[in-house]
Each structure stands twice: as C-alpha cells, then as structure tokens.
Design a protein around this motif. Structure first.
Motif, mmCIF file in Angstrom:
data_model
loop_
_atom_site.group_PDB
_atom_site.id
_atom_site.type_symbol
_atom_site.label_atom_id
_atom_site.label_comp_id
_atom_site.label_asym_id
_atom_site.label_seq_id
_atom_site.Cartn_x
_atom_site.Cartn_y
_atom_site.Cartn_z
ATOM 1 N N THR A 1 0.901 -1.164 0.007
ATOM 2 C CA THR A 1 0.108 -0.102 0.011
ATOM 3 C C THR A 1 0.734 1.297 -0.136
ATOM 4 O OG1 THR A 1 -1.856 -1.019 1.090
ATOM 5 C CG2 THR A 1 -1.750 1.204 1.450
ATOM 6 N N SER B 1 2.095 4.953 -2.148
ATOM 7 C CA SER B 1 2.318 5.723 -3.395
ATOM 8 C C SER B 1 3.236 4.948 -4.224
ATOM 9 C CB SER B 1 2.872 7.242 -3.363
ATOM 10 O OG SER B 1 4.097 7.066 -2.863
ATOM 11 N N THR B 2 4.246 4.302 -3.759
ATOM 12 C CA THR B 2 5.372 3.468 -4.411
ATOM 13 C C THR B 2 4.809 2.117 -4.884
ATOM 14 O OG1 THR B 2 6.856 4.448 -2.826
ATOM 15 C CG2 THR B 2 7.939 2.768 -4.295
ATOM 16 N N ASP C 1 8.371 3.482 5.165
ATOM 17 C CA ASP C 1 8.505 4.888 5.514
ATOM 18 C C ASP C 1 9.923 4.899 6.002
ATOM 19 O OD1 ASP C 1 5.829 5.732 5.399
ATOM 20 O OD2 ASP C 1 5.545 4.324 6.890
ATOM 21 N N LYS D 1 6.820 0.934 8.956
ATOM 22 C CA LYS D 1 5.645 1.041 7.992
ATOM 23 C C LYS D 1 4.357 1.471 8.641
ATOM 24 C CE LYS D 1 5.009 -2.387 5.026
ATOM 25 N NZ LYS D 1 4.792 -1.076 4.058
ATOM 26 N N GLY D 2 3.327 1.728 7.891
ATOM 27 C CA GLY D 2 2.151 2.153 8.281
ATOM 28 C C GLY D 2 1.804 3.703 8.300
ATOM 29 N N GLY E 1 0.704 4.817 5.754
ATOM 30 C CA GLY E 1 -0.854 4.877 5.178
ATOM 31 C C GLY E 1 -1.789 4.369 6.038
ATOM 32 N N GLU F 1 -0.731 -5.260 6.067
ATOM 33 C CA GLU F 1 0.766 -5.315 5.377
ATOM 34 C C GLU F 1 1.477 -6.334 6.419
ATOM 35 O OE1 GLU F 1 2.134 -1.140 5.546
ATOM 36 O OE2 GLU F 1 1.142 -0.801 3.807
ATOM 37 N N LYS G 1 14.294 7.186 2.062
ATOM 38 C CA LYS G 1 13.879 6.276 3.166
ATOM 39 C C LYS G 1 14.897 5.463 4.020
ATOM 40 C CE LYS G 1 9.533 7.126 1.826
ATOM 41 N NZ LYS G 1 8.851 6.216 1.112
HETATM 42 C C1 5RP Z 1 1.398 2.248 4.112
HETATM 43 C C2 5RP Z 1 2.805 1.929 4.114
HETATM 44 C C3 5RP Z 1 3.614 2.219 2.892
HETATM 45 O O1 5RP Z 1 4.560 1.364 2.497
HETATM 46 C C4 5RP Z 1 4.689 3.523 3.483
HETATM 47 O O2 5RP Z 1 3.934 4.597 4.026
HETATM 48 C C5 5RP Z 1 5.481 4.154 2.335
HETATM 49 O O3 5RP Z 1 4.460 4.889 1.509
HETATM 50 P P1 5RP Z 1 4.827 5.710 0.234
HETATM 51 O O4 5RP Z 1 5.500 4.450 -0.794
HETATM 52 O O5 5RP Z 1 3.913 6.218 -0.169
HETATM 53 O O6 5RP Z 1 6.229 6.509 0.387
HETATM 54 O O7 5RP Z 1 3.411 1.295 5.142
HETATM 55 O O8 5RP Z 1 0.820 1.862 5.361
#
Ligand code: 5RP
Length: 222
Positions: A32, A34-35, A88, A98-99, A101, A107, A125
C-alpha cells in the motif's frame, strides 16, 4: 530526479525482479502507498502472465481491480511467492517502519505469508537508526488512551492520528521522538501491550530484498 521518479524507478526494478518468475497460477502479495501504486500500475501490463494478487488494503485492492487484476482473499491463498511494498524507513538490516498509510496490520499479515518480501523505496527512506519517522501503532479504539499511557512509559510521545479509521475499524497512534535501538525487541514489546493490534516495526520479519532508488540508479540490497 524527483522523489516520484525514484519511486517509479524502484517500481520498474521490482517488475524486473519478479517478471521471469511469474507463472499462470502465481498470486502476488501487494502493499500500500504511493510506491506500491506505481508498482501496481506497471504490473498491469503483465496481468495475463499471473493469476492475481492479495492486497494489503482496500485502496490497493481497488487499484488492482481497476487494472483488471483479480484480487484474492488471503485465507483462500495460503502463501504468496513475493510481497512487494514500500516503507517509511528502512535500515541496513532491512528492518522497516511502515504504516504511514495506516495499512500496517494487513501489510504485516500478507508479509508473514510471503516467501520473499521485496521492499521498494526511494533513497530518502534509508536510515541508520529507525525512529525519525513517527512509529504507527494500530489500536482497538477503546484501548487508545491506555495504550498511549503505556507508550509514554516506553519513552514515546504518542499522538492520536485523528480522523483515520483503518481497514480493520481501528485507530492509529503515532509515536514521535521514539528512536529505536533494537527493532526486534521493541516490535515484540509494543505488540505485548493489551489493546495493540500491530505496530509498524517490521523487524522480526523484515524485507529480504531492498530496491533503493538513488541518483546513481537502483541499488539492490539483501
Ligand atoms: C502504508 C505503508 C507504506 O508502505 C509507506 O507509508 C510508504 O509509503 P509511500 O510509498 O507512499 O512512501 O506502510 O501503510
């Protein structure tokens, strides 16, 4: 390169990493954020080369379906050969926070069922020590205040993420000012607090491969 371009570069690298290993009955685990979204978008062109996916959030499930990729319930699948997701923060041991999002619990569940966890992240990151990014903790709503008091005892500055309800109907507390020296021990310690569903440390089961987007290109760490 912009951060989005670095994210897209690692999404492309993850496709290259798994492409030759896809079979007609392969079901992938998909994360989950943007990546992960960029990875899903790139996966679309391969949709006839594998069976489908298990998603770590309703948002990712919807995006996968939008590309014509079938989404399966994890209980009907068992294990998945690959789980591809962002982070993150990630350290040299491929432990992660992580988390961001709010999808950490699902996850972690899908990651637990994966033979290989491929972490895809832009270079910002990568950290020496986890904790500059506020560590998310998913809690049962009625336990929120109790868990927050326990987090203070551990040295964190807990902040309720207002207005956010997870896909599991729970709430998120973010732990600020909480640098983590021993991610494996802290992951277990936090999970032992009554009312905690999951915390965002992915250390007991970290990533197997990190594809890191840098100005020099995509670095592959194991
Ligand atoms: C969501 C996550 C994502 O993997 C994490 O927040 C990274 O997000 P992004 O790819 O948008 O930087 O753990 O719960």
């Amino acid at each position: 390169m912009t951060q989005d371009e670095l994210k897209d570069a690692v999404a492309a690298a993850a496709i290259a990493e798994i492409e030759s290993r896809l079979e007609r009955d392969t079901i992938l685990g998909i994360g989950t954020g943007s990546t992960a979204n960029l990875f899903i978008d790139r996966l679309a062109r391969l949709r006839h080369h594998f069976q489908g996916a298990v998603a770590s959030s309703e948002a990712s499930a919807e995006r996968l379906r939008g590309h014509g990729i079938e989404v399966f319930e994890l209980n009907s699948v068992g294990t998945v050969p690959f789980y591809i997701d962002g982070a993150d923060e990630v350290n040299a041991h491929l432990h992660m926070i992580k988390g961001g999002g709010a999808a950490l619990t699902r996850e972690k569940i899908v990651a637990a069922c994966a033979e290989r966890f491929i972490c895809i992240a832009d270079g910002s990151k990568k950290v020496e020590r986890l904790g500059a990014f506020p560590l998310p903790v998913e809690v049962i709503p009625m336990a929120r205040s109790y868990v927050a008091r326990e987090l203070v005892k551990l040295g964190a500055d807990p902040v309720y993420r207002e207005g956010v309800v997870t896909d599991n109907g729970n709430q998120i507390i973010d732990c600020y000012d909480f640098m983590i020296d021993d991610p494996v021990a802290m992951e277990a310690r936090l999970n032992a607090i009554v009312g905690v569903v999951t915390n965002g440390l992915f250390a007991a089961r970290g990533a197997d491969v990190l594809l890191l987007g840098t100005e020099r290109g995509v670095e592959r760490l194991t």
